[in-house]
Design an enzyme around this catalytic site. Structure first.
Site, mmCIF file in Angstrom:
data_model
loop_
_atom_site.group_PDB
_atom_site.id
_atom_site.type_symbol
_atom_site.label_atom_id
_atom_site.label_comp_id
_atom_site.label_asym_id
_atom_site.label_seq_id
_atom_site.Cartn_x
_atom_site.Cartn_y
_atom_site.Cartn_z
ATOM 1 C CG ASN A 168 2.759 -4.811 3.304
ATOM 2 O OD1 ASN A 168 3.343 -4.496 4.346
ATOM 3 N ND2 ASN A 168 1.501 -5.190 3.289
ATOM 4 C CE LYS A 191 -0.058 -1.782 2.721
ATOM 5 N NZ LYS A 191 0.089 -1.680 4.196
ATOM 6 C CB SER A 199 -4.783 -2.570 4.861
ATOM 7 O OG SER A 199 -4.688 -3.884 5.355
ATOM 8 N N GLY A 200 -2.821 -4.406 3.274
ATOM 9 C CA GLY A 200 -2.785 -5.600 2.444
ATOM 10 C C GLY A 200 -4.029 -6.461 2.610
ATOM 11 C CG ASP A 231 -3.072 -6.198 10.910
ATOM 12 O OD1 ASP A 231 -3.760 -6.390 11.920
ATOM 13 O OD2 ASP A 231 -3.496 -6.345 9.748
ATOM 14 C CG ASP A 261 0.136 -1.326 7.765
ATOM 15 O OD1 ASP A 261 -0.545 -2.076 7.043
ATOM 16 O OD2 ASP A 261 0.845 -1.729 8.704
#
Length: 272
Positions: free
Chosen positions: A222, A196, A45-46, A12, A10
């Site tokens: 997430n 994910k 990542s989102g 952030d 991921d």
């Protein structure tokens, strides 16, 4: 222990520190060592793909991205997989949220193939953050008029009320969308059964790698499915308790102290 053949992370709160930076020199050296060890590296990542390219411009060897919480996989500038939210479903979600004062977000966006569409009356919790995360903004009067390939509906709510909205959306649109907290009072609403873990598995299989041979880093809701699914799920020390609870390992240091890079060194040294 199963040999690690792929590392996914991921961004952030995980790979980046709180100033949204990472140690370019140290990471570039690690990428060379990972390549020599035949260990693949990917971002999970989102965020939308354009933003991820911008983040990793300083280390151009990074060319594998599971974006939009798994809804879009791009490897070496080639789209390997995409799972958009059907346009009519995205519009129905927008309509439901806009017509219910208890669920209405402060800021509202649709992440599409040709832009991130933001409602003109949106009031983002942090305008600077919006401009940072979404560098392809298109302002529209009504999100229900957007006609594009939609990978994600994204909204922002005051901290503390997010899980309530997630539960409401997943109940009301069961089998149509999957809502997941994405940090900073934000929720990502993506295609059903998509997360994910699904995206990372798709990418790993394209490389002939089993999920049990994947190590993955994350810090927020997430990331939970991915952390629980892979062979070595690694939660950040600064991560949410729900993520730490399903992890195989918690980083000794947090995202502000190279937590991911320290564990990558340990993986390369065969210490984990």
């Amino acid at each position: 222990m199963t040999q690690i053949k792929m590392i996914a992370t991921d961004v952030d709160g995980t790979f980046l520190n709180d100033q949204r930076q990472y140690n370019h020199q140290r990471f570039a050296a690690q990428l060379d060592r990972l390549k020599a060890a035949n260990i693949r590296f990917a971002v999970a990542s989102g965020n939308h793909i354009g933003h991820l390219h911008k983040i990793f411009a300083a280390t151009p060897a990074v060319q594998s991205f599971v974006a939009e919480n798994g809804g879009l996989i791009v490897d070496q500038h080639q789209t390997l997989f995409e799972a958009p939210v059907p346009t009519d479903v995205a519009h129905a979600v927008v309509d439901a949220l806009m017509s219910d004062d208890s669920l209405r977000p402060q800021a509202f966006r649709l992440s599409g193939a040709h832009g991130t569409y933001v409602s003109r009356d949106s009031k983002p919790l942090d305008l600077d953050a919006q401009n940072y995360f979404f560098n392809n903004l298109v302002t529209v009067d009504d999100l229900r008029d957007v006609n594009d390939t939609i990978y994600k509906v994204n909204g922002e709510w005051p901290h503390g009320s997010v899980q309530h909205v997630v539960d409401q959306l997943n109940t009301r649109f069961a089998g149509q969308v999957h809502a997941t907290p994405s940090g900073f009072g934000s929720i990502d609403i993506i295609a059903p059964h998509m997360n994910k873990a699904v995206g990372v598995t798709q990418l790993a299989k394209s490389w002939g790698i089993d999920p049990s041979e994947v190590a993955a880093f994350g810090d927020n809701g997430n990331d939970k499915e991915m952390i629980a699914h892979v062979g070595l799920g690694i939660a950040m020390r600064n991560g949410a308790e729900a993520v730490r609870n399903v992890a195989d390992l918690v980083t000794p240091t947090d995202n502000n102290h190279d937590g991911v890079l320290d564990v990558i060194d340990a993986i390369l040294a065969g210490e984990v």
